[in-house]
Motif scaffolding. Structure first.
Motif, PDB file in Angstrom:
ATOM      1  N   GLN A  29       0.902  -1.173  -0.231  1.00 66.42           N
ATOM      2  CA  GLN A  29      -0.064  -0.118   0.008  1.00 66.42           C
ATOM      3  C   GLN A  29       0.831   1.269   0.071  1.00 66.42           C
ATOM      4  O   GLN A  29       1.718   1.230   0.717  1.00 66.42           O
ATOM      5  CB  GLN A  29      -1.035   0.104   1.177  1.00 66.42           C
ATOM      6  CG  GLN A  29      -1.860  -0.980   1.385  1.00 66.42           C
ATOM      7  CD  GLN A  29      -3.096  -0.807   2.265  1.00 66.42           C
ATOM      8  OE1 GLN A  29      -3.538   0.273   2.298  1.00 66.42           O
ATOM      9  NE2 GLN A  29      -3.174  -1.737   3.009  1.00 66.42           N
ATOM     10  N   SER A  30       0.543   2.176  -0.577  1.00 66.90           N
ATOM     11  CA  SER A  30       1.051   3.574  -0.782  1.00 66.90           C
ATOM     12  C   SER A  30       0.129   4.716  -0.191  1.00 66.90           C
ATOM     13  O   SER A  30      -1.084   4.400  -0.485  1.00 66.90           O
ATOM     14  CB  SER A  30       1.638   3.905  -2.241  1.00 66.90           C
ATOM     15  OG  SER A  30       0.404   4.212  -3.031  1.00 66.90           O
ATOM     16  N   VAL A  31       0.771   5.458   0.733  1.00 62.22           N
ATOM     17  CA  VAL A  31      -0.063   6.448   1.283  1.00 62.22           C
ATOM     18  C   VAL A  31       0.373   7.980   0.882  1.00 62.22           C
ATOM     19  O   VAL A  31       1.655   8.179   1.081  1.00 62.22           O
ATOM     20  CB  VAL A  31      -0.211   6.177   2.906  1.00 62.22           C
ATOM     21  CG1 VAL A  31      -1.060   7.288   3.702  1.00 62.22           C
ATOM     22  CG2 VAL A  31      -0.254   4.672   3.139  1.00 62.22           C
ATOM     23  N   ALA A  32      -0.473   8.731   0.829  1.00 59.87           N
ATOM     24  CA  ALA A  32      -0.239  10.140   0.647  1.00 59.87           C
ATOM     25  C   ALA A  32      -0.580  10.990   1.907  1.00 59.87           C
ATOM     26  O   ALA A  32      -1.600  10.680   2.384  1.00 59.87           O
ATOM     27  CB  ALA A  32      -1.079  10.868  -0.676  1.00 59.87           C
ATOM     28  N   GLY A  33       0.402  11.535   2.349  1.00 59.38           N
ATOM     29  CA  GLY A  33       0.325  12.511   3.358  1.00 59.38           C
ATOM     30  C   GLY A  33       0.541  11.918   4.771  1.00 59.38           C
ATOM     31  O   GLY A  33       0.239  12.480   5.950  1.00 59.38           O
TER      32      GLY A  33
END
Length: 321
Positions: free
Chosen positions: A100-104
């Motif tokens: 999973q990639s997460v922004a912020g």
């Protein structure tokens, strides 16, 4: 017949032979000693007392946060409470969360269990720590009704507050089950407009309730702000009630201490895996707005859930497969 005296050349050859014999014999002894030391070290490593291993893990958590987090990012520690023998479940979660990639936000996943007592588990867990550095070992009894949750939260400040940072190592801490799947971006987005102090967030139990002030958050996975973690560490209120259904007890601590006044009920974005049982009121169908799915008890349930959210959509094409 007179015996022939050896020539000077023969003396030289004989001397060389003795020299090389003793040289290789000495070298063989040295190598044997080194191998014995290495084998004994490896054996001893598998038998190390785990407070030493967990202390190393504590340091790496702190340094990892300092080096890799932006001051603008939301920092979340997701502690998955599990058992030492559940190696396959940890591997599955590493895959499910690691892709999973997460922004912020910066989310660290750590697997949490109590003292490791079996020799085979000691060795496997030691290798996991060396390879993944994602395990926290607590000094507690491995039971969900004997204070494990208290030990988890109350141990974190001492583990992580060792830097010169003015802000906390994490803004939020999650206590999650190992049969729960969190979707990180949905979790982070849901926190965007919520306070970073005195926050108590999760799925309210009983299932029919929507009032987080009257009831408590389910153990599938709830989140609190860092100031509550520090309060659990320092307050005498939790110490008075350490035994019992731990998630219910945790909610009672907050009520008695008048903490967690900012409460957020994440229904119906958090729920149990779809069930055919008519009386299953905590469950509903999978849907795109999901934050967390609970009760993933079988491999088939995991595959169904991960397939629904199309987690392999970014798989790159290759000639190798």
């Amino acid at each position: 017949m007179k015996s022939r005296r050896p020539s000077g050349r023969q003396f030289v050859l004989s001397g060389c032979c003795f020299f090389f014999f003793f040289f290789f014999f000495g070298l063989l002894c040295i190598l044997t000693s080194i191998n014995e030391v290495l084998l004994q070290s490896l054996y001893n490593f598998g038998r190390l007392p785990f407070p030493a291993l967990s202390a190393n893990a504590k340091w790496s958590i702190d340094s990892h946060i300092i080096e890799n987090s932006s001051s603008n990012d939301t920092r979340i520690l997701l502690g998955v409470l599990t058992l030492p023998n559940k190696y396959e479940r940890r591997q599955l979660l590493r895959l499910a969360y690691g892709t999973q990639s997460v922004a912020g936000a910066k989310i660290d996943v750590k697997f949490v269990f109590c003292n490791v007592t079996k020799d085979d588990e000691r060795f496997t867990v030691a290798l996991e720590i060396m390879r993944y550095d994602d395990i926290i070992i607590l000094n507690c009894t491995e039971s969900m009704n004997e204070g494990k949750t208290y030990t988890y939260f109350s141990s974190l400040p001492e583990m992580l507050n060792g830097s010169d940072r003015s802000d906390p190592p994490y803004h939020y801490v999650v206590k999650a089950d190992d049969d729960t799947y969190f979707r990180f971006q949905a979790l982070v987005d849901s926190l965007a407009n919520l306070p970073r102090e005195d926050l108590y967030y999760g799925f309210v139990i009983p299932c029919e309730s929507m009032d987080p002030f009257k009831h408590y958050m389910a153990g599938m996975g709830y989140l609190v702000s860092w100031d509550i973690v520090e309060w659990v560490r320092s307050s005498d209120i939790p110490k008075q009630t350490l035994k019992g259904p731990e998630d219910k007890v945790f909610g009672q601590w907050l009520r008695d201490g008048r903490r967690g006044q900012n409460r957020y009920n994440a229904k119906w974005s958090m729920y149990n895996y779809p069930s055919a049982k008519a009386d299953e009121k905590c469950s509903h169908e999978l849907w795109p707005g999901t934050i967390a799915v609970h009760l993933l008890k079988t491999r088939e349930m995991w595959i169904d859930t991960l397939s629904f959210f199309n987690v392999t959509q970014n798989l790159k094409t290759s000639k190798l497969y």
